[in-house]
Design a protein around this motif. Structure first.
Motif, short mmCIF file in Angstrom:
data_model
loop_
_atom_site.label_atom_id
_atom_site.label_comp_id
_atom_site.label_asym_id
_atom_site.label_seq_id
_atom_site.Cartn_x
_atom_site.Cartn_y
_atom_site.Cartn_z
N ARG A 3 0.82 -1.21 0.00
CA ARG A 3 0.00 0.00 0.00
C ARG A 3 0.86 1.27 0.00
NH1 ARG A 3 -4.91 0.77 4.22
NH2 ARG A 3 -5.63 -1.00 2.98
N LEU A 4 1.93 1.29 0.79
CA LEU A 4 2.77 2.47 0.85
C LEU A 4 3.48 2.72 -0.48
CD1 LEU A 4 3.42 4.55 3.06
CD2 LEU A 4 5.51 3.28 3.54
N THR A 5 3.88 1.65 -1.17
CA THR A 5 4.53 1.80 -2.48
C THR A 5 3.54 2.37 -3.50
OG1 THR A 5 6.00 -0.06 -1.99
CG2 THR A 5 5.81 0.61 -4.29
N GLU A 6 2.30 1.87 -3.46
CA GLU A 6 1.26 2.40 -4.35
C GLU A 6 1.06 3.90 -4.09
OE1 GLU A 6 -1.49 -1.66 -4.50
OE2 GLU A 6 -2.17 0.12 -3.42
N MET A 7 1.00 4.24 -2.84
CA MET A 7 0.80 5.64 -2.46
C MET A 7 1.97 6.50 -2.93
SD MET A 7 -0.04 6.94 1.43
CE MET A 7 -1.35 5.72 1.60
N GLU A 8 3.18 5.98 -2.75
CA GLU A 8 4.38 6.71 -3.17
C GLU A 8 4.41 6.90 -4.68
OE1 GLU A 8 9.25 6.49 -2.66
OE2 GLU A 8 8.02 4.72 -2.27
N ALA A 9 4.04 5.87 -5.44
CA ALA A 9 4.03 5.96 -6.90
C ALA A 9 3.02 7.02 -7.36
CB ALA A 9 3.70 4.60 -7.51
N PHE A 10 1.84 6.99 -6.78
CA PHE A 10 0.82 7.98 -7.15
C PHE A 10 1.28 9.40 -6.83
CE2 PHE A 10 -2.59 10.58 -5.24
CZ PHE A 10 -3.26 10.94 -6.41
N GLY A 17 4.39 15.26 -12.56
CA GLY A 17 3.52 15.60 -13.70
C GLY A 17 3.45 14.53 -14.77
N GLY A 18 3.86 13.30 -14.47
CA GLY A 18 3.78 12.24 -15.46
C GLY A 18 4.46 10.97 -14.98
N PHE A 19 4.20 9.87 -15.69
CA PHE A 19 4.73 8.56 -15.31
C PHE A 19 6.23 8.42 -15.61
CE2 PHE A 19 0.21 7.83 -15.48
CZ PHE A 19 -0.03 6.91 -14.48
N ARG A 54 -0.86 14.02 -23.55
CA ARG A 54 0.09 15.10 -23.29
C ARG A 54 0.39 15.33 -21.82
NH1 ARG A 54 -1.22 20.02 -27.55
NH2 ARG A 54 -0.91 18.82 -29.49
N ARG A 55 -0.57 15.02 -20.97
CA ARG A 55 -0.33 15.34 -19.55
C ARG A 55 -1.12 14.42 -18.65
NH1 ARG A 55 -3.70 20.59 -17.70
NH2 ARG A 55 -2.50 20.03 -15.85
N VAL A 56 -0.68 14.39 -17.41
CA VAL A 56 -1.37 13.64 -16.35
C VAL A 56 -1.63 14.61 -15.21
CG1 VAL A 56 -1.20 11.76 -14.68
CG2 VAL A 56 -0.22 11.48 -16.96
N SER A 57 -2.86 14.62 -14.73
CA SER A 57 -3.22 15.53 -13.64
C SER A 57 -4.18 14.82 -12.69
CB SER A 57 -3.85 16.82 -14.17
OG SER A 57 -5.05 16.52 -14.88
N PRO A 58 -4.16 15.17 -11.42
CA PRO A 58 -5.06 14.52 -10.47
C PRO A 58 -6.51 14.95 -10.64
CG PRO A 58 -3.83 16.25 -9.37
CD PRO A 58 -3.27 16.15 -10.76
N THR A 59 -7.42 14.02 -10.42
CA THR A 59 -8.84 14.36 -10.37
C THR A 59 -9.11 15.09 -9.06
OG1 THR A 59 -9.42 12.29 -9.28
CG2 THR A 59 -9.38 12.28 -11.70
N GLU A 60 -10.35 15.52 -8.88
CA GLU A 60 -10.70 16.20 -7.63
C GLU A 60 -10.49 15.27 -6.44
OE1 GLU A 60 -14.45 18.58 -5.55
OE2 GLU A 60 -14.59 17.85 -7.61
#
Length: 301
Positions: A3-10, A17-19, A54-60
């Motif tokens: 879970r912590l690794t998932e959180m860190e990756a996100f 600003g991107g993968f 072109r980009r990755v951004s967080p949802t609300e």
């Protein structure tokens, strides 16, 4: 997945600003980062990122989750650092606040031994006669004498000092010796100007009654050593701690003004910011002070 690794990756994807950049920062492949984020979204049942070519951004929802996740990750990093620091030798800059009288007469002489024992610590000792705010003024710790006003700070008692009214033999020959507390109104008193209560001495009578002596002083000064010098020279009666007057009393330069009064004592404390974790450098210095002053006080200075 962890879970912590998932959180860190996100969180890293949001930060970078991107993968691709997140993968470089984490030292893993882009596909691994993507899998971690997808697993997190699946577990939460919510889309956290808007993905375009072109980009990755967080949802609300993703932005709200990011704020909490970043706090968790920061706390985890601090926890790791705490364990590392607790296992390491004490080091770094140690900033100390101490009253001038005590610092000059008793702390300065033992600092050399402490620095020899802990060569990776550097000390910045600030001598002043005012109450300092430890955290806001950037101090790691302070040495304080008497009642502790700030209950939010952690404290460790180092030793005690006694408080006595003293004056020189020549003063008593010229003006007589007070026999009781009320007689002080007829004498020349030497006051400490930085005292929080002003020109007031709090004294315990032989009956146990707490008395306050409030009279105008013949001399008022903001330094205890200067008051002792004035008392030795015959200028008046001073109310001082034993760590200042003990040597002069032993040499006969001053005498107890009213020997029959009960001895007043004050604690000498090391105070430091609150928290479950005490920095190794602070802990090392406090342990050193406890050892250095273990055979002192209240009158044995």
């Amino acid at each position: 997945m962890d879970r912590l690794t998932e959180m860190e990756a996100f969180a890293m994807v949001v930060d970078q600003g991107g993968f691709t950049d997140a993968a470089k920062k984490m030292g893993i492949s882009k596909s691994a980062v993507s899998k971690h984020v997808s697993s997190l979204e699946a577990r939460l049942g919510a889309r956290l990122l808007n993905r375009t070519t072109r980009r990755v951004s967080p949802t609300e929802i993703g932005l709200a989750y990011y704020d909490r996740a970043r706090r968790v990750l920061n706390d985890a990093g601090e926890a790791d650092a705490l364990v590392s620091s607790m296992q390491s030798d004490p080091s770094g800059l140690l900033r100390i606040s101490v009253a001038t009288d005590f610092g000059v007469n008793h702390l300065s002489p033992v600092l050399g031994e402490f620095l020899a024992d802990f060569p990776d610590i550097t000390v910045n000792m600030v001598l002043n006669n005012r109450y300092v705010e430890l955290i806001s003024e950037g101090f790691d710790m302070a040495i304080r004498i008497g009642d502790l006003e700030d209950s939010s700070l952690r404290a460790r008692k180092l030793t005690e000092t006694s408080m006595r009214m003293i004056a020189s033999p020549s003063y008593f020959q010229r003006y007589g010796r007070p026999q009781k507390i009320d007689d002080l109104n007829e004498h020349k008193l030497l006051h400490y100007s930085n005292h929080s209560a002003g020109n007031v001495w709090k004294i315990t009578a032989p009956s146990g009654e707490k008395r306050q002596v409030r009279t105008a002083g013949w001399l008022t000064v903001n330094d205890g050593q200067s008051l002792l010098n004035a008392a030795v020279s015959g200028l008046g009666i001073a109310y001082l701690p034993s760590f200042l007057y003990a040597e002069a009393l032993e040499k006969g330069l001053v005498e107890d003004a009213i020997p029959d009064l009960p001895m007043e004592t004050q604690g000498i404390y090391a105070v430091y910011p609150p928290g479950r974790f005490t920095q190794p450098k602070v802990r090392a210095f406090i342990d050193f002070l406890v050892h250095s002053f273990g055979d002192k006080g209240p009158s044995d200075w």
